[in-house]
Structures are given as structure tokens and as C-alpha cells.
Scaffold this motif. Structure first.
Motif, mmCIF file in Angstrom:
data_model
loop_
_atom_site.group_PDB
_atom_site.id
_atom_site.type_symbol
_atom_site.label_atom_id
_atom_site.label_comp_id
_atom_site.label_asym_id
_atom_site.label_seq_id
_atom_site.Cartn_x
_atom_site.Cartn_y
_atom_site.Cartn_z
ATOM 1 N N UNK A 86 0.628 -0.841 -0.015
ATOM 2 C CA UNK A 86 -0.222 -0.272 0.185
ATOM 3 C C UNK A 86 0.904 0.843 -0.056
ATOM 4 N N UNK A 87 2.152 1.482 0.951
ATOM 5 C CA UNK A 87 3.199 2.540 1.098
ATOM 6 C C UNK A 87 3.672 2.818 -0.547
ATOM 7 N N UNK A 88 4.267 1.151 -1.517
ATOM 8 C CA UNK A 88 4.701 1.879 -2.412
ATOM 9 C C UNK A 88 3.335 2.493 -3.743
ATOM 10 N N UNK A 89 2.382 2.114 -3.709
ATOM 11 C CA UNK A 89 1.217 2.458 -4.523
ATOM 12 C C UNK A 89 0.562 3.920 -3.339
ATOM 13 N N UNK A 90 0.898 4.281 -2.693
ATOM 14 C CA UNK A 90 -0.191 5.665 -2.436
ATOM 15 C C UNK A 90 1.353 6.996 -2.414
ATOM 16 N N UNK A 91 2.640 6.069 -2.771
ATOM 17 C CA UNK A 91 4.239 7.248 -2.835
ATOM 18 C C UNK A 91 3.714 7.233 -4.007
ATOM 19 N N UNK A 92 3.429 6.130 -5.568
ATOM 20 C CA UNK A 92 4.343 6.500 -7.234
ATOM 21 C C UNK A 92 2.477 6.981 -7.207
ATOM 22 N N UNK A 93 1.620 6.499 -7.285
ATOM 23 C CA UNK A 93 -0.044 7.269 -7.530
ATOM 24 C C UNK A 93 -0.366 5.444 -8.682
ATOM 25 N N UNK A 94 0.318 4.181 -8.582
ATOM 26 C CA UNK A 94 0.097 3.540 -9.631
ATOM 27 C C UNK A 94 -1.450 3.223 -8.812
ATOM 28 N N UNK A 95 -2.373 3.376 -9.045
ATOM 29 C CA UNK A 95 -3.705 2.799 -8.983
ATOM 30 C C UNK A 95 -4.213 1.207 -9.410
ATOM 31 N N UNK A 96 -3.270 1.328 -10.707
ATOM 32 C CA UNK A 96 -3.803 0.122 -11.472
ATOM 33 C C UNK A 96 -3.133 -1.384 -10.619
ATOM 34 N N UNK A 97 -1.396 -1.224 -9.998
ATOM 35 C CA UNK A 97 -1.464 -2.194 -9.129
ATOM 36 C C UNK A 97 -2.207 -2.519 -7.962
ATOM 37 N N UNK A 98 -2.450 -3.644 -8.103
ATOM 38 C CA UNK A 98 -3.541 -4.519 -6.818
ATOM 39 C C UNK A 98 -2.321 -4.710 -5.527
ATOM 40 N N UNK A 99 -3.052 -4.740 -4.489
ATOM 41 C CA UNK A 99 -2.584 -6.002 -3.841
ATOM 42 C C UNK A 99 -2.546 -7.424 -4.006
#
Length: 69
Positions: A1-14
């Protein structure tokens, strides 16, 4: 979640939960996933609205030029 929030890449899933994750962590992960999905949908809709708005402005200019050369 931290990486998604930092990069703004919403397409990437957990990824799938780990064996030590508890129910609260899974709920947070699902909620985060649904929020990022909602943000992605909002961004797509906003882009579509901008394009339609630009098309409307362009058609108004073209109609004016046709009537008043």
C-alpha cells in the motif's frame, strides 16, 4: 500500500494476504483496494467529461464559423 500511495499507481493491485495477516489487515486491504478502484473510476470519468466538454466547445466554434464566415 505504501508503494501504491507513493507512486500513485492505482492499477497495481495488492497481493494475496500473508499467513500472519489477521482479519483486520484483510479488511483494510480490501477497503484500500475499493478506494483505489473508486479513484481510478473517477479519473476515467473526469477525463471523459473533459473530452466531451472540449468537443462541445469545438462544435460551437465550428457552428459559429459556418454561420458567420
Amino acid at each position: 500500500m505504501k508503494e501504491m500511495a507513493a507512486t500513485g499507481d492505482l492499477a497495481r493491485g495488492l497481493g494475496p494476504g500473508r499467513a500472519w495477516d489477521d482479519e483486520d489487515a484483510r479488511v483494510v486491504a480490501r477497503t484500500f483496494g475499493s478506494l483505489t478502484g473508486a479513484i481510478a473510476r473517477f479519473q476515467r470519468e473526469a477525463t471523459l467529461r473533459e473530452r466531451l466538454s472540449a468537443l462541445g466547445r469545438l462544435s460551437t466554434v465550428i457552428a459559429h464559423e459556418v454561420r458567420n464566415p
